[in-house]
Design an enzyme around this catalytic site. Structure first.
Site, PDB file in Angstrom:
ATOM      1  N   ASP A   1       0.854  -1.118   0.041  1.00  0.00           N
ATOM      2  CA  ASP A   1      -0.097   0.029   0.155  1.00  0.00           C
ATOM      3  C   ASP A   1       0.992   1.216  -0.167  1.00  0.00           C
ATOM      4  O   ASP A   1       2.155   1.088  -0.252  1.00  0.00           O
ATOM      5  CB  ASP A   1      -1.133   0.048   1.127  1.00  0.00           C
ATOM      6  CG  ASP A   1      -0.149   0.117   2.603  1.00  0.00           C
ATOM      7  OD1 ASP A   1       1.115   0.174   2.576  1.00  0.00           O
ATOM      8  OD2 ASP A   1      -0.898  -0.321   3.363  1.00  0.00           O
ATOM      9  N   MET A   2       0.352   2.351   0.318  1.00  0.00           N
ATOM     10  CA  MET A   2       0.938   3.692   0.258  1.00  0.00           C
ATOM     11  C   MET A   2       2.013   3.567   1.287  1.00  0.00           C
ATOM     12  O   MET A   2       3.030   4.479   1.228  1.00  0.00           O
ATOM     13  CB  MET A   2       0.012   4.741   0.387  1.00  0.00           C
ATOM     14  CG  MET A   2      -0.774   5.034  -0.994  1.00  0.00           C
ATOM     15  SD  MET A   2      -1.986   6.614  -0.884  1.00  0.00           S
ATOM     16  CE  MET A   2      -0.587   7.683  -0.624  1.00  0.00           C
TER      17      MET A   2
END
Length: 133
Positions: free
Chosen positions: A16-17
């Protein structure tokens, strides 16, 4: 086969980020491990489907204990906890090295084309032995 082991390499697309494995990807990893396990047991899921029977996950209880990151190598271990006429309960553990980072209890059943539970085929049940047995 008491414990099935399956290795997964974490790719950039799995993260994810924040640079850690996105939570839903653990469900993908354990699904891949179960599919590999079933195949190694000699269960032809395509043949089962042709006979109108498919495996369905009915419930998953998951616990996220630590994070995995890009390029980590993970080991997924699958064991049978319980088996009945229509239910199969498996425990799955995801490890990074010696560290357990994710655990899941998975309840699976066989369903027919009408969506009704059916007994696990005898030839499959014969190959499945609960860990405590």
């Amino acid at each position: 086969m008491s414990v099935h082991q399956f290795r997964v390499q974490v790719f950039y697309e799995d993260t994810d980020m924040g640079g850690i494995v996105y939570h839903a990807n653990y469900l993908r990893y354990i699904e891949r491990a179960r599919s590999d396990w079933v195949r190694r047991l000699g269960n032809d899921q395509n043949a089962m489907r042709d006979q109108g029977i498919v495996w369905v996950v009915r419930r998953i209880e998951a616990e996220y204990l630590a994070t995995a990151k890009f390029e980590d190598e993970l080991l997924i271990e699958t064991t049978v906890r319980d088996i009945s006429g229509v239910r199969l309960t498996m425990d799955q553990v995801v490890r990074r090295g010696d560290q357990v980072i994710f655990t899941a209890s998975v309840l699976a059943v066989c369903m027919n084309a009408a969506g009704k539970p059916v007994r696990l085929p005898a030839e499959i049940r014969a190959k499945l032995v609960p860990t405590g047995a």
